[in-house]
Design an enzyme around this catalytic site. Sequence first.
Site, PDB file in Angstrom:
ATOM      1  N   LYS A  13      12.442  52.658   9.879  1.00 55.30           N
ATOM      2  CA  LYS A  13      13.629  53.622   9.887  1.00 55.30           C
ATOM      3  C   LYS A  13      13.883  54.145  11.508  1.00 55.30           C
ATOM      4  O   LYS A  13      15.047  54.015  11.838  1.00 55.30           O
ATOM      5  CB  LYS A  13      13.503  55.101   9.263  1.00 55.30           C
ATOM      6  CG  LYS A  13      12.984  54.813   7.754  1.00 55.30           C
ATOM      7  CD  LYS A  13      12.576  56.370   7.411  1.00 55.30           C
ATOM      8  CE  LYS A  13      11.373  56.799   7.733  1.00 55.30           C
ATOM      9  NZ  LYS A  13      10.165  56.268   7.450  1.00 55.30           N
ATOM     10  N   ARG A  88      12.449  64.420   3.289  1.00 60.58           N
ATOM     11  CA  ARG A  88      11.106  63.887   2.554  1.00 60.58           C
ATOM     12  C   ARG A  88      10.567  64.534   1.470  1.00 60.58           C
ATOM     13  O   ARG A  88       9.910  64.156   0.942  1.00 60.58           O
ATOM     14  CB  ARG A  88      10.149  63.901   3.893  1.00 60.58           C
ATOM     15  CG  ARG A  88       9.932  62.740   4.758  1.00 60.58           C
ATOM     16  CD  ARG A  88       8.906  62.928   5.689  1.00 60.58           C
ATOM     17  NE  ARG A  88       8.003  61.994   6.120  1.00 60.58           N
ATOM     18  CZ  ARG A  88       8.313  61.175   7.442  1.00 60.58           C
ATOM     19  NH1 ARG A  88       9.150  61.650   7.772  1.00 60.58           N
ATOM     20  NH2 ARG A  88       7.562  60.268   7.708  1.00 60.58           N
ATOM     21  N   ARG A 127       0.982  49.110  15.101  1.00 58.18           N
ATOM     22  CA  ARG A 127       2.253  49.612  16.008  1.00 58.18           C
ATOM     23  C   ARG A 127       1.645  50.241  16.948  1.00 58.18           C
ATOM     24  O   ARG A 127       0.426  50.664  16.908  1.00 58.18           O
ATOM     25  CB  ARG A 127       2.792  50.711  14.859  1.00 58.18           C
ATOM     26  CG  ARG A 127       3.865  51.507  15.614  1.00 58.18           C
ATOM     27  CD  ARG A 127       4.751  52.116  14.915  1.00 58.18           C
ATOM     28  NE  ARG A 127       4.219  53.221  14.048  1.00 58.18           N
ATOM     29  CZ  ARG A 127       4.903  53.972  13.346  1.00 58.18           C
ATOM     30  NH1 ARG A 127       6.322  53.690  12.774  1.00 58.18           N
ATOM     31  NH2 ARG A 127       4.668  55.201  12.714  1.00 58.18           N
ATOM     32  N   ARG A 160      -0.555  55.679  17.738  1.00 58.02           N
ATOM     33  CA  ARG A 160      -0.168  57.047  17.075  1.00 58.02           C
ATOM     34  C   ARG A 160      -1.504  57.549  16.387  1.00 58.02           C
ATOM     35  O   ARG A 160      -1.999  56.718  15.668  1.00 58.02           O
ATOM     36  CB  ARG A 160       0.680  57.144  16.154  1.00 58.02           C
ATOM     37  CG  ARG A 160       1.950  57.386  17.210  1.00 58.02           C
ATOM     38  CD  ARG A 160       3.348  57.087  16.194  1.00 58.02           C
ATOM     39  NE  ARG A 160       3.470  57.788  14.861  1.00 58.02           N
ATOM     40  CZ  ARG A 160       4.245  57.938  14.093  1.00 58.02           C
ATOM     41  NH1 ARG A 160       5.580  57.357  14.417  1.00 58.02           N
ATOM     42  NH2 ARG A 160       4.174  58.618  12.899  1.00 58.02           N
ATOM     43  N   ARG A 171      -0.752  58.718   4.170  1.00 55.55           N
ATOM     44  CA  ARG A 171       0.782  58.937   4.547  1.00 55.55           C
ATOM     45  C   ARG A 171       1.392  58.095   3.315  1.00 55.55           C
ATOM     46  O   ARG A 171       2.407  58.533   2.962  1.00 55.55           O
ATOM     47  CB  ARG A 171       0.989  58.307   5.482  1.00 55.55           C
ATOM     48  CG  ARG A 171       0.555  59.312   7.027  1.00 55.55           C
ATOM     49  CD  ARG A 171       0.662  58.783   8.272  1.00 55.55           C
ATOM     50  NE  ARG A 171       2.089  58.433   8.616  1.00 55.55           N
ATOM     51  CZ  ARG A 171       2.290  57.606   9.688  1.00 55.55           C
ATOM     52  NH1 ARG A 171       1.511  56.747  10.021  1.00 55.55           N
ATOM     53  NH2 ARG A 171       3.605  57.364  10.049  1.00 55.55           N
TER      54      ARG A 171
HETATM   55  P1  AMP Z   1       7.423  60.020  11.093  1.00 48.21           P
HETATM   56  O1  AMP Z   1       7.325  59.667  12.725  1.00 48.21           O
HETATM   57  O2  AMP Z   1       8.883  60.011  10.457  1.00 48.21           O
HETATM   58  O3  AMP Z   1       6.675  59.025  10.453  1.00 48.21           O
HETATM   59  O4  AMP Z   1       6.684  61.479  10.995  1.00 48.21           O
HETATM   60  C1  AMP Z   1       5.290  61.810  11.674  1.00 48.21           C
HETATM   61  C2  AMP Z   1       4.866  62.633  10.757  1.00 48.21           C
HETATM   62  O5  AMP Z   1       5.398  64.119  10.779  1.00 48.21           O
HETATM   63  C3  AMP Z   1       4.994  62.754   9.112  1.00 48.21           C
HETATM   64  O6  AMP Z   1       3.926  61.806   8.581  1.00 48.21           O
HETATM   65  C4  AMP Z   1       4.864  63.967   8.677  1.00 48.21           C
HETATM   66  O7  AMP Z   1       3.450  64.597   8.872  1.00 48.21           O
HETATM   67  C5  AMP Z   1       5.574  64.879   9.942  1.00 48.21           C
HETATM   68  N1  AMP Z   1       7.296  65.019   9.169  1.00 48.21           N
HETATM   69  C6  AMP Z   1       8.060  64.043   9.819  1.00 48.21           C
HETATM   70  N2  AMP Z   1       9.295  64.577   9.314  1.00 48.21           N
HETATM   71  C7  AMP Z   1       8.972  65.237   7.985  1.00 48.21           C
HETATM   72  C8  AMP Z   1      10.018  66.220   7.031  1.00 48.21           C
HETATM   73  N3  AMP Z   1      11.107  65.702   6.953  1.00 48.21           N
HETATM   74  N4  AMP Z   1       9.148  66.696   6.304  1.00 48.21           N
HETATM   75  C9  AMP Z   1       7.494  67.063   6.310  1.00 48.21           C
HETATM   76  N5  AMP Z   1       6.957  66.554   7.478  1.00 48.21           N
HETATM   77  C10 AMP Z   1       7.760  65.558   8.299  1.00 48.21           C
END
Ligand code: AMP
Length: 215
Positions: A13, A88, A127, A160, A171
């Site tokens: 994404k 999400r 990654r 990360r 996750r």
């Molecule tokens: P990402 O970089 O999009 O994978 O986001 C990393 C982490 O941030 C996720 O595993 C969640 O813990 C948190 N996070 C990101 N976006 C959301 C969301 N829309 N709702 C809740 N937690 C989020």
Amino acid sequence: MRLILLGAPGAGKGTQAVVLAQALGVPHISTGDIFRANIKNNTPLGIKAKEYIDKGALVPDEVTIDIVRDRLKQPDCSKGFILDGFPRTIPQAEYLEDVLKGIGTTVDHVIDINVPDEVIIKRLSGRRVCSSCSATYHNVNNPTKEEGICDACKAPTIQREDDREETIVKRLSTYHEQTEPLIEYYKGKGKLLTIDGTGTIEDGTKKLLKSLDVK
Ligand code: AMP
């Protein structure tokens, strides 16, 4: 164009959102990037978000929703946006719909980037991200020219915290439980486009642009 990119963590994404944002001339909004910037700066939001992110859980809806509401109010969103990692959960999607309805608009398309779990695990464990500019790489599929150094800004690349194997598994289960139901939700609204995200980054970009009819 108002777009949502759906898909498991590691589906691509973020990578595709950067390309699409440039092609469409709209901002890329990543709630994950917003949380990480806050963690880096040790803000109260960052301290709170880190508790959940490190466990592979979602940050609570009420926290996440406030951030997105503030971001969507910025003038650069008036032409459109690409949401990466939001919504999400179903309550987040319902909230977004209300906010957009309030300004007389709606989301145009929701694109689900489909990638099976076993591919996701390989992708996420390899990654690497730039510690400074957040550019994303992969040990095998998309390595930096010089090992451990960002091609774009020359800062060191890092793994990360939440890309460690045990957190990846958590996750993914969070994704299946809380985020995957959004696929049916948007299908029911006639907004869903699905692309196969298992190929290369370039393949994915071509499929995305084609699905949106963008040359
Ligand atoms: P990402 O970089 O999009 O994978 O986001 C990393 C982490 O941030 C996720 O595993 C969640 O813990 C948190 N996070 C990101 N976006 C959301 C969301 N829309 N709702 C809740 N937690 C989020």
